[in-house]
Design an enzyme around this catalytic site. Structure first.
Site, mmCIF file in Angstrom:
data_model
loop_
_atom_site.group_PDB
_atom_site.id
_atom_site.type_symbol
_atom_site.label_atom_id
_atom_site.label_comp_id
_atom_site.label_asym_id
_atom_site.label_seq_id
_atom_site.Cartn_x
_atom_site.Cartn_y
_atom_site.Cartn_z
ATOM 1 N N GLU A 1 34.451 49.925 41.357
ATOM 2 C CA GLU A 1 33.617 48.773 40.963
ATOM 3 C C GLU A 1 32.135 49.159 40.929
ATOM 4 O OE1 GLU A 1 35.232 46.029 40.015
ATOM 5 O OE2 GLU A 1 37.163 46.765 40.684
ATOM 6 N N GLY B 1 40.097 39.364 44.068
ATOM 7 C CA GLY B 1 40.130 39.981 42.742
ATOM 8 C C GLY B 1 40.308 38.921 41.673
ATOM 9 N N TYR B 2 39.504 39.012 40.625
ATOM 10 C CA TYR B 2 39.609 38.033 39.528
ATOM 11 C C TYR B 2 39.761 38.725 38.177
ATOM 12 C CZ TYR B 2 34.711 39.353 39.199
ATOM 13 O OH TYR B 2 33.555 40.093 39.081
ATOM 14 N N GLY B 3 39.779 40.076 38.211
ATOM 15 C CA GLY B 3 39.954 40.868 36.990
ATOM 16 C C GLY B 3 41.132 41.808 37.198
ATOM 17 N N VAL C 1 39.618 40.800 50.352
ATOM 18 C CA VAL C 1 38.942 41.089 49.077
ATOM 19 C C VAL C 1 39.521 40.167 48.010
ATOM 20 C CG1 VAL C 1 38.465 42.855 47.330
ATOM 21 C CG2 VAL C 1 38.698 43.530 49.720
#
Ligand code: SIN
Length: 232
Positions: free
Chosen positions: A129, A50-52, A48
């Site tokens: 999300e 994640g960018y936040g 997975v």
């Protein structure tokens, strides 16, 4: 002398062949859903990206975490948040990904291997999300000079600009307006500004300077210090 040279050559060729074969198997193992050998199915790891908030708070069990980037996307504070960092009356803003040919977006990729961990992670992420309407499967790179990805098929949540599928999408606005909204908004997961500042810190920790985010964080700090001065 000649025979020992031929021997070394043979050994080297064999070694290279078996090394390439094991590399091929490893790549297959990481990238595909599952593979079958003669007796049993080998389950593959799930990854997975994640960018936040996922960069600083995964919230699920994982076996490995890699810092890296995905290509042709950029991180933008264009998604409205009514469930975490805002309310339906006053939405906050969180990040989403916008297609941007030639650009890259840095973040962290998490590897989840155990079947029970995969199920728990998906169940958890689908709730967390839930305002992100799209899942994409992307190539993830750790080396800026590499042309082949470190991992393929890494799952990422995206909030699309399609208002029918994603009614909370807010889209672009000036840095001043976005920062003003972030400074004011607060939701069940806390103040929106905390999300902005934590993301700024998490990105700096992995060595990434994101201009859009840093402009917003600087503007938010300016608004906050101005309102402190007005209040005193
Ligand atoms: C992510 O972190 O990858 C998604 C956006 C967020 O939850 O902040």
């Amino acid at each position: 002398m000649l025979s020992s040279f031929i021997c070394s050559l043979f050994f080297l060729t064999q070694f290279r062949l078996s090394f390439s074969l094991s590399q091929y198997c490893l790549t297959k193992f990481l990238c595909c859903g599952s593979s079958r050998n003669s007796n049993h199915i080998i389950k593959m790891a799930m990854w997975v990206f994640g960018y936040g908030s996922l960069i600083w708070k995964a919230g699920f069990n994982y076996d490995d975490r890699l810092v890296g980037f995905i290509k042709d996307y950029r991180r933008v504070f264009y998604q409205g948040s009514t469930d975490h960092r805002g309310t339906p009356e006053y939405p906050g803003r969180t990040v989403t990904l916008e297609p941007a040919p030639g650009e890259v977006c840095w973040g962290a990729a998490y590897k989840i291997s155990k079947e029970e961990d995969k199920e728990t992670a998906i169940t958890y992420l689908e709730v967390r999300e839930k305002q992100y309407d799209k899942k994409a499967y992307v190539d993830f790179f750790t080396d800026p000079l590499a042309t082949t990805p470190a991992i393929s098929g890494v799952m990422v949540y995206i909030a699309s600009p399609d208002k029918k599928l994603n009614p909370n999408y807010l889209g672009p606005a000036s840095i001043e307006d976005i920062a003003k909204q972030i400074v004011r908004a607060e939701g069940p997961s806390g103040p929106n500004r905390e999300y902005l500042f934590q993301l700024e810190k998490a990105l700096l920790q992995i060595g990434c300077k994101d201009k859009h985010l840093m402009d917003l964080a600087n503007e938010a700090r300016r608004i906050l210090s101005e309102s402190e001065h007005t209040a005193s």
